[in-house]
Every structure is written in C-alpha cells, then in structure tokens.
Design an enzyme around this catalytic site. Structure first.
Site, PDB file in Angstrom:
ATOM      1  N   TYR A 440      12.185  42.536  40.142  1.00 17.74           N
ATOM      2  CA  TYR A 440      12.822  43.237  39.018  1.00 17.74           C
ATOM      3  C   TYR A 440      14.339  43.071  39.014  1.00 17.74           C
ATOM      4  O   TYR A 440      14.931  42.558  39.950  1.00 17.74           O
ATOM      5  CB  TYR A 440      12.388  44.682  38.903  1.00 17.74           C
ATOM      6  N   GLU A 441      14.931  43.488  37.895  1.00 15.90           N
ATOM      7  CA  GLU A 441      16.360  43.273  37.596  1.00 15.90           C
ATOM      8  C   GLU A 441      16.722  41.793  37.592  1.00 15.90           C
ATOM      9  O   GLU A 441      17.817  41.405  37.992  1.00 15.90           O
ATOM     10  CB  GLU A 441      17.254  44.039  38.581  1.00 15.90           C
ATOM     11  N   GLY A 442      15.786  40.982  37.128  1.00 11.42           N
ATOM     12  CA  GLY A 442      15.980  39.538  37.100  1.00 11.42           C
ATOM     13  C   GLY A 442      15.363  38.925  38.334  1.00 11.42           C
ATOM     14  O   GLY A 442      15.877  39.079  39.450  1.00 11.42           O
TER      15      GLY A 442
END
Length: 600
Positions: A440-442
């Site tokens: 997550y978050e890229g």
C-alpha cells in the site's frame, strides 16, 4: 509468548550522537527538543507502547473488526479504551502546530514514537497515523475556514482522518477514477462513488471521521489532470463546532485481509455525501500527494517496526531454545544441547536483521530530520537541500525499507523453525503485517519507478548529485580513521556502482524506456544499500568516539562497530551484482509473448 521492548537507547544514540540534533536548537520546534526532554518523551512513549498497546496486538489480530448492519464498525476489545488513554496522554499532538493545539515538536522526535507504536501494534497505530496525514494535507491546501473547523479536533484526537484514492477498477492509475463531485450551489459538493481499501474508514475510536476523497467535477478532464480533492466528514459539523446529521458516507463492508486485522480496511460508499473542495479544482492529486508522501515515510517506518519486533523475538528464542551442538564443540556441556544462537546460520539471520533494522532506523530518522529542515532550516539553500534529499529518499525508505523489513520478519520466523509457523508464537502476525507495507501507499515497484523515472532527473539531477557528494565526502573523511576505514572503502566502492548504474540509465533509458522499468527495482536496492552504508559509517564513527571518550555503554558501542563491519562485508558487495543485473537491460525480460508464460 511474544515480547516487545521499545529501543529507546538506540533512538537516543541516533538523535544525540549521530544526528546531533542539539545543533538545531535555534530552529523553530527544536528549542524544546533538549536531550532531557527528548529522553523523557521517548521513555514515556516506549512505556505506553509496551504496557498499553502491545498487549492488545495479538488479541486484536485474532478478533479483528466487526461491521454491523447499520454500517458502523467496532474495533477489537480494549482498543477504544487504549485510544482514549492515547489521546489523554497527548500523543496525537506531539508534532502538530501549536496554533491548532499541538506541541510542535520536530518530526525527528515524532518518528521514534511512531516506530514504537507500529512495532507494538501496527493496526492500532494506523488509526492516528492516517489522521496525521490528513491534517498535513488540510494545513497545506485547505482554506482557513476548513482548517479552523476541522483541524483542532483532529489534532486533539477527538476526530479521525482517512484518505480515499483507490476504486474497484483502478489503483495506481488514478486517472481512471469514477467518483463524481457535483456542485450544490452553496460552495459544497455532492460526492458519489465507491472507494476500496480505505484504512480506518469506519470505526468506534473517534466521534467523527474526516475523509479526504479524490473525485472529478462534471466538466473536469478525464485524466489525472481532472482530479480534485474533497473533505467529506462522517458527520456534518455545525457552525458552532458541534456534530450535526450523518453524512452519506457509509462503510459497505470490511476487507478480509492477510494481516492488520484490527484495522478496519473498508469499502466506502459515497451517496451524494456533502463535501468541500480542498485546494484548487483539478489540482487534487498534488494536494493528496502531500498526505501520500507523509504516508510513504510512515509505511517505511512500519516495515522497520515489524522487522524490529520480529527480530527481538527471534533473538530471545535463539538464546533460549536448545537444539544441537555448536560446530566448534559444546558450548554448554552441562546441558544436552546448545542454544540456537551458537549456530552460524542462525547468526546469519540474526545479524542480517540487526544490521538492517539499525541501519533503517538511522535512515528513517535522517529522513525525518530532512522533513524538519526543509521547512525550518535557516537558509534557502539548506531548505532546498533538505527538500531534495527527502524527495529522493522517500521511495527508498518506503520501497527498500519495506522490502528489507519483510525479509527480516520472515527470517525471524525462520529462526523459530516449525514453532514460527504456529500462531500462538506471534511470528506469523509480524510476517503478515509486514507484507502489506510492500503493497500500500504505492507498491514497491511504483516506488522504484518513482525513484528512477522521476527523482533522478528532477531539477537536472540535483538531488542524486548531492547524495553522491555527501557519501563521497564522508567516505573520504572516514578512510583516515582506522576503526572504520574498511567500511568507508567498501561504501565508496558501492557508491561507485550506484553512480555507474545511474550513468547506464542515462545512456540507455531514453532509447528504450523498458530498460528503466527492468532495472528500477535493482537500482532502488543499490541505493538502499548505499544509504544504509552511509548510516553505518556515521554510527560506527559515533560509537568509536564514545568508546574513545569513555562514554555510554561500552558493550552497546562495541556491538555497533561489529555490526557495521558485518554490513560492509555482507551487504555492500551486493551493489556490484545489482548493477550487473541493471546492465542486462530489458531484452530477455520483455521477449516472451503473454501466451508463452504458461504453456500447458
């Protein structure tokens, strides 16, 4: 049973001896960060995490969150009470501006407390962590009216915050989002659409939740250039600050995840929910990136934090569990077997963990210091340098940091053998919780492409050239010091490999962009090795000085020097192999047709 002890001593060593934050005492926020105050803050933070949050970690994982028929969500037993203690102790206010009720401590003091929370209970720590990110975006892009209305109660912890990007049909490619924002004619908008994977999307810890939602207005371009950001509260807020009616933002379901079970990861349905634009129309992605960049550094800390607690438990188990005899002969002849820690392969996993965890901690704190200096440094030149460095380091801290953090967690599980695969030992949770940090978050492939595709060329390569210069200068100085000369020489060589890889991209990336994509992951790891190598040079130098001066815990500093040598011997040589992988290019990687990947 699992154990956790907050690494307060290591944090204080980094802050006082390595980063020497007292030299910034004349900058805003640092005046109160005296050695005594910082030690008191971190000691109390560690105590709170050990005694209040950690005991809820395993039980929260087993129980998870519960969604009810009305869309409300209940967190695991003990979480609500722990959160109330958390906000009463003022932990949500630590680094927030005084104007909104915060304590205005620098981020380099806030990051250690965040690591402690993430190690002790990652799922719990995500609730206030998302709120901090939302506050950052509102303070930079929100109007004075929005700031005054929402930020004080978010800073106090009475209200929570989230960010809503992902939709069922799009993740990284945000230009595909379908959520719509239609003007209501009074300055507000009606938000309609569905968002997925929304961490802390609905829960019972706070009386209100402030969602930051990406959406497109009716006439917006159908691309990333048409995205706007909206503030959508769970409960509408009256002019006097009291809560009004329920807004049209409802949790449709909770995702059934591999880990972080005690954090409510929600499908959020927006059905004409009332929201207000944050920043300029069609500039929402830039506004959201303020929150995302803060979140990416936070996720890097999560990777470090799960590695730390997994490593701690592996060390304790290896010292206690008896299996076999040392290769050099019995170490405890009076016992039927020696402890696991005598075996070189177990030592390999533990030393890899120690070198990684302590190096990543130093890198994260250096990154936190750059966040502070980018806003507070005395000169424009220093602020620009800090901003360049934190921009360059963010994908490394997030991508490399979580890759390596997960490796440490799985190796720590391996130390336990079959017992590591049994839930009651707790190691499975650390591996499962660490795994999401790479996604997550890229996802980490996106982080690598951000580093190579954007950050290297930004401002004519100013940031990477500055990084090269820092490493070169510190290696040159360190090579004259016998205790760290070998480490400095090996780091200098690894930095040469990083420079060569950078040049190869410059020469081969434009002609075939796939060459950049094929080598980005390896480049991120070379840079991670070099960045940690720089941290180990600094830590070794500081520990040697402490030993020379007769200060501190001698065994602690001797261990630092040995671990620095281990990192030089076992990690830095990988830079050459990674460079050769990059220089292999993309031809064979891209040669197969899709059908050739699986031929029955």
């Amino acid at each position: 049973m699992p154990v956790y002890r907050a690494p307060v001593q290591d944090m204080l060593f980094l802050l006082n001896d390595v980063l020497r934050i007292e030299q910034y005492a004349d900058l805003p926020g640092f005046a109160n960060a005296t050695p005594d105050m910082v030690e008191a803050v971190l000691t109390e933070a560690g105590k709170f995490c050990e005694e209040i949050l950690f005991p809820l970690n395993q039980s929260g994982d087993l129980e998870g969150c519960t969604r009810h028929a009305d869309g409300s969500v209940t967190t695991p037993a003990g979480f609500k009470e722990a959160y109330q203690q958390f906000i009463e102790a003022g932990w949500t206010q630590l680094t927030q501006p005084e104007a909104f009720g915060g304590q205005a401590m620098p981020h380099v003091v806030g990051f250690p407390a965040e690591e402690f929370r993430m190690s002790a209970n990652q799922a719990f720590a995500m609730y206030p962590g998302l709120t901090q990110g939302a506050i950052s975006a509102i303070l930079v892009k929100g109007s004075a009216e929005l700031q005054a209305k929402y930020v004080p109660k978010m800073v106090s912890g009475e209200w929570g915050g989230t960010m809503n990007l992902t939709e069922p049909h799009c993740g990284t490619d945000l230009g595909l989002i379908r959520t719509r924002a239609v003007p209501n004619g009074d300055g507000s908008y009606a938000i309609s659409g569905t968002k997925i994977f929304i961490s802390s999307g609905e829960h019972d810890l706070t009386e209100n939740i402030i969602h930051l939602v990406l959406a497109k207005t009716p006439d917006a371009p159908d691309s990333v250039k048409g995205i706007s950001l909206f503030l959508v509260p769970k409960f509408l807020v009256k002019d006097d600050g009291s809560l009004g009616e329920r807004n049209g933002a409802v949790c449709g379901s909770i995702e059934h995840k591999m880990g972080i079970h005690a954090n409510s990861t929600c499908v959020m349905n927006y059905d004409g929910a009332t929201g207000w634009m944050v920043g300029d129309e069609n500039k929402g992605l830039a506004a959201m990136f303020i929150m995302m960049n803060a979140a990416r550094l936070g996720v890097g800390i999560q990777g470090l934090a799960q590695a730390e607690i997994a490593y701690q438990n592996a060390v304790e188990y290896a010292k206690d569990r008896r299996q076999g005899r040392a290769l050099t002969g019995p170490q405890d002849p009076q016992e039927k077997a020696d402890p696991l820690i005598v075996h070189p392969d177990v030592r390999r996993m533990l030393m890899d963990g120690k070198a990684t965890v302590e190096g990543l901690r130093a890198l994260a704190l250096w990154g936190a210091l750059q966040v502070d200096l980018a806003h507070m440094a005395a000169s424009e030149e220093d602020r620009q340098m800090a901003d360049d460095l934190v921009s360059l380091l963010t994908p490394v801290i997030k991508g490399y940091g979580t890759d390596k953090g997960y490796d440490v967690a799985t190796n720590a599980q391996q130390v336990f053998g079959g017992h590591g695969y049994i839930e009651e030992q707790g190691m499975s949770q650390y591996v499962r919780d660490a795994r999401i940090t790479m996604i997550y978050e890229g996802a980490n492939g996106v982080q690598a492409m951000d580093l190579v595709g954007r950050k290297l060329a930004q401002n004519g390569g100013r940031a990477i050239q500055a990084f090269f210069a820092i490493v070169d200068a510190e290696c040159a100085a360190a090579k004259s010091k016998p205790a760290i000369a070998d480490l400095a020489g090996k780091l200098e060589k690894a930095n040469g490999e990083l420079k060569a890889a950078t040049m190869w991209f410059m020469q081969n990336g434009m002609a075939n962009p796939n060459n950049i994509g094929a080598g980005a992951h390896h480049y991120m790891h070379i840079m991670g090795h070099v960045a940690l190598g720089l941290m180990w040079v600094r830590m070794a130098e500081a520990s040697q000085k402490a030993l020379d001066d007769g200060r501190g815990n001698a065994a602690y500093h001797q261990a630092k020097l040995i671990t620095a040598r281990y990192f030089a011997e076992r990690f830095l040589p990988d830079a050459g192999a990674l460079r050769r992988k990059i220089e292999a290019g993309s031809e064979t990687m891209m040669a197969l047709t899709p059908e050739q990947f699986h031929l029955a």
